[in-house]
Design a protein around this motif. Structure first.
Motif, PDB file in Angstrom:
ATOM      1  N   UNK A   1      11.700  -2.397  51.710  1.00 55.65           N
ATOM      2  CA  UNK A   1      10.497  -2.801  50.974  1.00 55.65           C
ATOM      3  C   UNK A   1      10.401  -4.317  50.905  1.00 55.65           C
ATOM      4  N   UNK A   2      11.534  -4.983  50.718  1.00 61.05           N
ATOM      5  CA  UNK A   2      11.543  -6.450  50.690  1.00 61.05           C
ATOM      6  C   UNK A   2      11.095  -7.008  52.039  1.00 61.05           C
ATOM      7  N   UNK A   3      11.569  -6.405  53.127  1.00 59.17           N
ATOM      8  CA  UNK A   3      11.183  -6.876  54.461  1.00 59.17           C
ATOM      9  C   UNK A   3       9.701  -6.619  54.735  1.00 59.17           C
ATOM     10  N   UNK A   4       9.192  -5.465  54.305  1.00 62.74           N
ATOM     11  CA  UNK A   4       7.766  -5.173  54.474  1.00 62.74           C
ATOM     12  C   UNK A   4       6.929  -6.176  53.686  1.00 62.74           C
ATOM     13  N   UNK A   5       7.384  -6.536  52.508  1.00 63.42           N
ATOM     14  CA  UNK A   5       6.684  -7.551  51.716  1.00 63.42           C
ATOM     15  C   UNK A   5       6.675  -8.894  52.434  1.00 63.42           C
ATOM     16  N   UNK A   6       7.820  -9.283  53.020  1.00 59.42           N
ATOM     17  CA  UNK A   6       7.898 -10.536  53.752  1.00 59.42           C
ATOM     18  C   UNK A   6       7.001 -10.564  54.970  1.00 59.42           C
ATOM     19  N   UNK A   7       6.795  -9.392  55.603  1.00 60.99           N
ATOM     20  CA  UNK A   7       5.916  -9.303  56.770  1.00 60.99           C
ATOM     21  C   UNK A   7       4.463  -9.072  56.396  1.00 60.99           C
ATOM     22  N   UNK A   8       4.159  -9.090  55.082  1.00 63.10           N
ATOM     23  CA  UNK A   8       2.803  -8.847  54.576  1.00 63.10           C
ATOM     24  C   UNK A   8       2.274  -7.495  55.038  1.00 63.10           C
ATOM     25  N   UNK A   9       3.150  -6.483  54.946  1.00 62.34           N
ATOM     26  CA  UNK A   9       2.760  -5.129  55.287  1.00 62.34           C
ATOM     27  C   UNK A   9       2.197  -4.389  54.099  1.00 62.34           C
ATOM     28  N   UNK A  10       1.998  -3.100  54.267  1.00 61.86           N
ATOM     29  CA  UNK A  10       1.432  -2.261  53.204  1.00 61.86           C
ATOM     30  C   UNK A  10       2.554  -1.863  52.243  1.00 61.86           C
ATOM     31  N   UNK A  11       2.708  -2.633  51.183  1.00 60.89           N
ATOM     32  CA  UNK A  11       3.819  -2.441  50.254  1.00 60.89           C
ATOM     33  C   UNK A  11       3.672  -1.132  49.476  1.00 60.89           C
TER      34      UNK A  11
END
Length: 404
Positions: free
Chosen positions: A141-151
């Protein structure tokens, strides 16, 4: 005592580095202590301390588990469903089957003949068990947030897969192990998993839902709770490794076996990334959803694998050797995926689906064409009906036409 500004800044950086990489550093310390002085850890192997630690870990997992986001993902229900199916089925069965076909020994002292081997079969079971696990809870989830993904989708997928993984992971793992060994202690195994996984998870979630002070405590001390969980995982590793070192198990494992193991683990994770990328293209996922597939669904949680390995019957194999691939694979997957965050964040050209392959894209393309045609037709009608409003002189246009 006051310190110079640069000293305080360096202290903060060191502290942040230690906290960020606490799990990996703790794993190294546990391994060093287990090999240097295995006696204390081996004395704890026959107690129920490992199951108590697992129960504490999953109690905190239940406290941190976010289910509120599940109410707001109904618009992306199809994406969540595909992500969950990929995390629990596609990325478990395909790598598991491939690894199961590799040549591993059933005996620690090596094969009876001169045939080639990748090492003891426990290493193979550890790789399979890790691949059968659900998605990570925090790291992905932290990595998805860093990639500006769908959190929101990432949180929902992580929550659903980790709850379902308590039931699904042991069943998937049983497909690749000796059926007789699992059947003999199946009732005992289910009781252990129920008491150490499901019950604490349920209690933690009920406490978080029922009491506001508990939710506030978890929110204020989220990082400390994560450190406690990481410490518990490393204590389990220390106990299991100490027991195996005391028995002399690791004396029969060559350095080449460890290097081959690392290579297989890296290859498996690259295969998971490829499978999830293919699925994303097939379903025409956007960039934000692709980030969830690659950075979350390709990762496997260490907490559940450590818990299941602790509860496995002894007939299956040495639990420390089964845990070894899991503790190697976990930091390697984070290292590999960290290189994908920036490319995913800066890539606007998604989806990458093929229009004649994806019915969803064909329908969208036809809709766009129809809308563009209707818009162009309306603009022409407006010009003809009211040329003055558009600033076009129709007499000039007619004269130009006559001149031509």
């Amino acid at each position: 005592m006051l310190c110079a500004p640069f000293q305080c800044a360096n202290t903060v950086k060191v502290k942040e580095f230690l906290l960020k990489h606490f799990l990996i550093i703790s794993e190294v310390i546990a391994v060093v202590i287990a090999f240097a002085w295995p006696l204390p850890g081996s004395k704890l192997s026959h107690s129920t301390i490992s199951l108590c630690i697992v129960a504490l870990i999953f109690l905190f997992t239940g406290l941190k588990l976010k289910t509120d986001e599940l109410k707001s993902v109904y618009k992306s229900a199809d994406v969540v469903l595909v992500c969950c199916a990929t995390s629990l089925c596609i990325t478990t069965l395909i790598p598991g089957y491939i690894v199961h076909q590799l040549p591993f020994d059933d005996k620690l002292d090596g094969p009876d003949d001169d045939s080639f081997s990748f090492g003891p079969t426990e290493l193979k079971l550890g790789i399979i068990l890790f691949n059968c696990a659900p998605a990570t809870i925090a790291t992905g989830i932290i990595m998805v947030t860093g990639a500006e993904g769908d959190v929101v989708v990432a949180v929902a997928v992580s929550t659903i897969t980790n709850i379902a993984g308590c039931f699904v992971t042991p069943l998937l793992f049983s497909l690749f192990v000796d059926a007789e060994a699992m059947k003999q202690d199946s009732t005992k195994l289910l009781m252990k998993l129920g008491l150490s996984l499901l019950l604490p998870l349920f209690v933690g979630k009920v406490l978080a839902m029922s009491f506001a002070p508990v939710r506030k405590f978890v929110k204020d001390h989220k990082r400390k709770i994560g450190l406690i969980q990481s410490t518990g995982i490393c204590v389990i590793l220390w106990i299991k490794l100490s027991t195996s070192v005391k028995k002399g198990t690791f004396e029969l494992i060559a350095l080449t076996d460890i290097l081959i193991l690392i290579g297989i683990v890296i290859a498996c994770h690259c295969l998971l990334l490829l499978l999830n990328f293919i699925v994303s293209i097939s379903f025409c996922f956007k960039r934000e959803q692709l980030s969830v597939m690659l950075l979350l669904c390709s990762q496997k949680t260490l907490v559940l694998t450590a818990a299941i390995a602790t509860a496995l019957p002894e007939q299956i194999g040495d639990s420390a050797l089964i845990l070894l691939p899991c503790f190697i694979a976990h930091p390697l997957q984070m290292l590999i995926d960290s290189f994908l965050i920036q490319p995913l964040k800066s890539s606007p050209h998604f989806p990458l689906c093929v229009p004649w392959f994806c019915a969803k894209c064909r329908a969208a393309e036809n809709t766009d064409r129809t809308e563009n045609y209707e818009t162009g037709k309306d603009n022409i009608d407006d010009v003809v009906a009211n040329p003055g409003a558009t600033g076009i002189n129709m007499d000039t246009m007619n004269n130009d036409k006559s001149t031509v």
